[in-house]
Design an enzyme around this catalytic site. Structure first.
Site, PDB file in Angstrom:
ATOM      1  N   LYS A   9      -3.269  -9.710 -14.138  1.00 46.81           N
ATOM      2  CA  LYS A   9      -4.523  -9.937 -13.406  1.00 46.81           C
ATOM      3  C   LYS A   9      -5.728  -9.923 -14.360  1.00 46.81           C
ATOM      4  O   LYS A   9      -5.602  -9.518 -15.529  1.00 46.81           O
ATOM      5  CB  LYS A   9      -4.656  -8.865 -12.308  1.00 46.81           C
ATOM      6  N   TYR A  49      -3.187 -15.166  -1.854  1.00 47.28           N
ATOM      7  CA  TYR A  49      -3.061 -13.892  -1.137  1.00 47.28           C
ATOM      8  C   TYR A  49      -3.234 -14.065   0.372  1.00 47.28           C
ATOM      9  O   TYR A  49      -3.607 -13.106   1.060  1.00 47.28           O
ATOM     10  CB  TYR A  49      -4.081 -12.891  -1.685  1.00 47.28           C
ATOM     11  N   PHE A  57      -9.388  -5.325   2.459  1.00 46.51           N
ATOM     12  CA  PHE A  57      -9.633  -5.513   1.020  1.00 46.51           C
ATOM     13  C   PHE A  57      -9.545  -6.978   0.589  1.00 46.51           C
ATOM     14  O   PHE A  57      -9.673  -7.278  -0.595  1.00 46.51           O
ATOM     15  CB  PHE A  57      -8.664  -4.648   0.200  1.00 46.51           C
ATOM     16  N   ARG A  85       9.333  -5.000 -10.141  1.00 47.67           N
ATOM     17  CA  ARG A  85       8.573  -4.086  -9.285  1.00 47.67           C
ATOM     18  C   ARG A  85       8.689  -2.652  -9.816  1.00 47.67           C
ATOM     19  O   ARG A  85       7.725  -1.881  -9.760  1.00 47.67           O
ATOM     20  CB  ARG A  85       9.061  -4.157  -7.833  1.00 47.67           C
ATOM     21  N   THR A  91       1.638   0.300  -6.041  1.00 51.22           N
ATOM     22  CA  THR A  91       0.391  -0.473  -5.932  1.00 51.22           C
ATOM     23  C   THR A  91      -0.814   0.342  -6.396  1.00 51.22           C
ATOM     24  O   THR A  91      -1.649  -0.154  -7.159  1.00 51.22           O
ATOM     25  CB  THR A  91       0.184  -0.908  -4.454  1.00 51.22           C
ATOM     26  N   ARG A 102       1.409   0.076 -14.207  1.00 51.92           N
ATOM     27  CA  ARG A 102       0.197   0.457 -13.467  1.00 51.92           C
ATOM     28  C   ARG A 102      -0.240   1.876 -13.820  1.00 51.92           C
ATOM     29  O   ARG A 102      -1.442   2.137 -13.948  1.00 51.92           O
ATOM     30  CB  ARG A 102       0.437   0.267 -11.969  1.00 51.92           C
ATOM     31  N   ASN A 112      -5.186  -3.394 -10.553  1.00 51.43           N
ATOM     32  CA  ASN A 112      -3.938  -2.715 -10.922  1.00 51.43           C
ATOM     33  C   ASN A 112      -3.065  -3.538 -11.869  1.00 51.43           C
ATOM     34  O   ASN A 112      -1.838  -3.458 -11.851  1.00 51.43           O
ATOM     35  CB  ASN A 112      -3.185  -2.276  -9.658  1.00 51.43           C
ATOM     36  N   HIS A 115       0.652  -8.422 -10.833  1.00 52.31           N
ATOM     37  CA  HIS A 115       1.236  -8.815  -9.548  1.00 52.31           C
ATOM     38  C   HIS A 115       2.714  -9.104  -9.776  1.00 52.31           C
ATOM     39  O   HIS A 115       3.083  -9.613 -10.839  1.00 52.31           O
ATOM     40  CB  HIS A 115       0.569 -10.085  -9.008  1.00 52.31           C
ATOM     41  N   GLU A 126       5.616 -18.324  -4.540  1.00 54.50           N
ATOM     42  CA  GLU A 126       4.609 -17.967  -5.547  1.00 54.50           C
ATOM     43  C   GLU A 126       4.850 -18.690  -6.874  1.00 54.50           C
ATOM     44  O   GLU A 126       3.900 -19.068  -7.556  1.00 54.50           O
ATOM     45  CB  GLU A 126       4.596 -16.445  -5.741  1.00 54.50           C
TER      46      GLU A 126
HETATM   47  N1  UDP Z   1      -4.973  -3.956  -2.776  1.00 54.70           N
HETATM   48  C1  UDP Z   1      -6.228  -3.388  -2.636  1.00 54.70           C
HETATM   49  N2  UDP Z   1      -6.373  -2.313  -1.789  1.00 54.70           N
HETATM   50  C2  UDP Z   1      -5.329  -1.802  -1.077  1.00 54.70           C
HETATM   51  C3  UDP Z   1      -4.054  -2.392  -1.223  1.00 54.70           C
HETATM   52  C4  UDP Z   1      -3.909  -3.455  -2.074  1.00 54.70           C
HETATM   53  O1  UDP Z   1      -7.198  -3.831  -3.246  1.00 54.70           O
HETATM   54  O2  UDP Z   1      -5.511  -0.829  -0.334  1.00 54.70           O
HETATM   55  C5  UDP Z   1      -4.805  -5.105  -3.698  1.00 54.70           C
HETATM   56  C6  UDP Z   1      -4.077  -4.735  -4.992  1.00 54.70           C
HETATM   57  O3  UDP Z   1      -4.623  -5.501  -6.059  1.00 54.70           O
HETATM   58  C7  UDP Z   1      -2.653  -5.167  -4.684  1.00 54.70           C
HETATM   59  C8  UDP Z   1      -2.900  -6.427  -3.854  1.00 54.70           C
HETATM   60  O4  UDP Z   1      -4.029  -6.104  -3.066  1.00 54.70           O
HETATM   61  O5  UDP Z   1      -1.896  -5.397  -5.856  1.00 54.70           O
HETATM   62  C9  UDP Z   1      -1.763  -6.857  -2.962  1.00 54.70           C
HETATM   63  O6  UDP Z   1      -1.395  -5.757  -2.159  1.00 54.70           O
HETATM   64  P1  UDP Z   1       0.145  -5.414  -1.923  1.00 54.70           P
HETATM   65  O7  UDP Z   1       0.205  -4.414  -0.832  1.00 54.70           O
HETATM   66  O8  UDP Z   1       0.918  -6.666  -1.764  1.00 54.70           O
HETATM   67  O9  UDP Z   1       0.549  -4.652  -3.286  1.00 54.70           O
HETATM   68  P2  UDP Z   1       1.503  -5.095  -4.497  1.00 54.70           P
HETATM   69  O10 UDP Z   1       2.608  -5.947  -3.935  1.00 54.70           O
HETATM   70  O11 UDP Z   1       0.653  -5.855  -5.488  1.00 54.70           O
HETATM   71  O12 UDP Z   1       2.001  -3.807  -5.077  1.00 54.70           O
HETATM   72 MG    MG Z   2       2.522  -7.601  -2.687  1.00 58.43          MG
END
Ligand code: UDP
Ligand code: MG
Length: 138
Positions: A9, A49, A57, A85, A91, A102, A112, A115, A126
């Protein structure tokens, strides 16, 4: 061979940890089969997204994701969706396990660093968002 989409990112590019992130993938035996740097528009970030469009958010996330260049990669390997992952960590970096990307590099739940696709279906969608078939080196 399973494939997944990884994105470093804008915060990861800005912090200068592209190499550190890639090293973790390679050290884990994951192959990089496609890679490009791209600066997403806000519109493109919103498309990417879209699954989160109703989340509180969403606007902040898509502004962040279009704030600077990202590095998009296709990773390949056995069980690579789950492996990636695991390397990424939770996250929210505050909840991420020690030694994860992370935990080591991220500053907050939004910024974070990485992705990673979360299922075979999202991986396919994707990957196609960023790469055409000719750009993926099997
Ligand atoms: N995100 C955020 N606030 C939150 C949860 C997620 O800003 O409370 C952002 C964060 O950058 C995250 C992305 O939204 O990576 C996508 O969220 P997801 O739940 O899919 O998390 P990921 O799959 O990236 O772990
Ligand atoms: Mg996700």
């Amino acid at each position: 061979m399973e494939k997944t989409l990884s994105i470093i990112k804008p915060d990861g590019v800005q912090k200068g940890v592209i190499g550190e992130v890639i090293k973790r993938f390679e050290n884990a035996g994951i192959k990089i089969v496609a890679m490009k740097m791209i600066h997403l528009t806000k519109e493109k970030a919103k498309n990417f997204y879209a699954v989160h469009k109703d989340k509180p958010f969403f606007d902040s996330l898509t502004t962040f994701m279009s704030s600077g260049p990202v590095v998009a990669m296709v990773l390949a390997g056995e069980n690579v969706i789950e492996k990636n992952r695991e390397l990424m960590g939770a996250t929210n970096p505050a909840d991420a396990a020690p030694g994860t990307i992370r935990k080591d590099f991220a500053s907050d739940v939004e910024k974070n660093i990485v992705h990673g696709s979360d299922s075979p279906q999202t991986a396919a969608t994707e990957i196609a968002f960023f790469f055409n078939e000719l750009e993926i080196c099997e």
